[in-house]
Design an enzyme around this catalytic site. Structure first.
Site: not given
Ligand code: ADE
Ligand code: ZN
Length: 346
Positions: A24, A26, A204, A207, A285-286
């Site tokens: 996961h 991005h 997703h 969340e 994630d980011d």
């Protein structure tokens, strides 16, 4: 595997050295401020911030949407296939340094086609970086195209059509962007089509959104993994379902902290998910926006929650079990994981 105890001082070394998969991430969320400025200069695109430090100071978020607005602004500097290559290359170099041996990388085309780019520019640049990481680092990496859920299902169908000439470069389809108000069932027909086409499916859900979104991702979209999914603990019947079907959750602790899903890391429910037997994994994630790549997610979360070496092994093992690699590669990676734990100087 029964793992021998490891002291609190040695645990971070074990977390860093264990082979693991990241499921996961991005890729647009790995764009560091330095690279945003370099690409902005290269492409003649002015930025709203005077320098790297000013941009980084803006990375304070109230919730998912406030992050997505800043994240979207960062993507404006991406113009050419080489830009997408450079972004993915930078992530893969860092992932390799973190002993990530396999990555399943989210990207979207809708942001970029919305800026006038061709989907092929995006996909070819990212794919070339994955191929180079395989040949130079011996790691595997594949691509998952995420539909943007704040846009329409028709837009998702168009993104799918534009990606189809490059179908062989994409392993799966996901669903990202603003969650609340955009339930999975909005994309029922698009996901049914992707399933017919043989794509692996993830979404997703849970969340910021409710457990109902996790149910509909499973029952309507028929996804194989849930991204985040931390809200599932609110619903005992859903927990039973995740356990029964061994549905993996790709949990992102530092993201949840930065986006205020949990007030502190010590209040994160990763330990609770593991204790319940859920196939949880740790992910970044980011990472450029949330203060850490994969090893930082592991070390900070283990410190905050007091997790054990046994749980470290479980999380790494889960990451391979939850991935879309074939059985032979899975055995290779899990054997390597076992060897690291057997020979680690505790
Ligand atoms: N896109 C990038 N990061 C995301 C997140 N944490 N949730 C939903 N969409 C995203
Ligand atoms: Zn995400």
């Amino acid at each position: 595997m029964k793992v021998k105890p490891v002291s609190a001082e040695r645990l971070p070394d074990l977390l860093r050295s264990m082979p693991k998969a990241e499921l996961h991430i991005h890729i647009e969320g790995s764009l560091e401020p330095e690279l945003i400025f370099a690409l902005g200069r290269r492409n003649g695109i002015p930025l709203a911030y005077p320098d790297v430090e000013a941009l980084r100071r803006a990375y304070v978020f109230e919730h998912l949407q406030s992050f997505l607005d800043v994240y979207h602004a960062g993507t404006m500097v991406l113009r050419t296939e080489q830009d997408f290559y450079d972004m993915a290359r930078a992530y893969l170099v860092r992932a390799h340094a973190d002993n990530v041996v396999h990555a399943e990388i989210f990207f979207d085309t809708q942001t970029h086609t919305g800026h006038g780019l061709d989907a092929a520019v995006v996909i070819n640049g990212l794919h070339r970086a994955c191929m180079d990481a395989a040949s130079q680092f011996g790691m595997s990496a594949s691509l998952i195209l995420c539909f943007l859920r704040h846009l329409s299902e028709q837009d998702a169908f168009e993104a799918l059509e534009q990606a189809m000439p490059l179908r062989d470069k994409i392993v799966g389809i996901g669903l990202a962007s603003s969650e609340v108000g955009h339930p999975p069932e909005k994309f029922a027909r698009a996901f049914a089509r992707c399933r017919e086409l043989g794509f692996r499916l993830v979404a997703h859900a849970g969340e910021e959104g409710p457990p109902a979104y996790i149910w509909s991702a499973l029952d309507i979209l028929k996804v194989e993994r849930i991204d985040h999914g931390v809200q599932s603990v609110q619903d005992p019947a859903l927990m039973q379902r995740l356990l029964r079907d061994r549905i993996p959750l790709t949990v992102c602790p530092l993201s949840n902290l930065k986006l205020r899903v949990f007030p502190t890391l010590a209040q994160h429910n990763l330990g609770r998910l593991l204790d319940a037997g859920i196939v949880a994994t740790v992910n970044s994630d980011d990472p450029a926006y949330f203060g850490g790549y994969l090893n930082q997610n592991f070390t900070q979360t283990f410190a905050a929650l007091g997790l054990s070496a046994q749980q470290a092994w479980q999380l790494a093992q889960n990451s391979f079990n939850a991935s879309f690699i074939d059985a032979g590669l899975r055995r290779n990676y899990t054997d390597r994981l076992g060897q690291v734990f057997e020979t680690f100087d505790a």
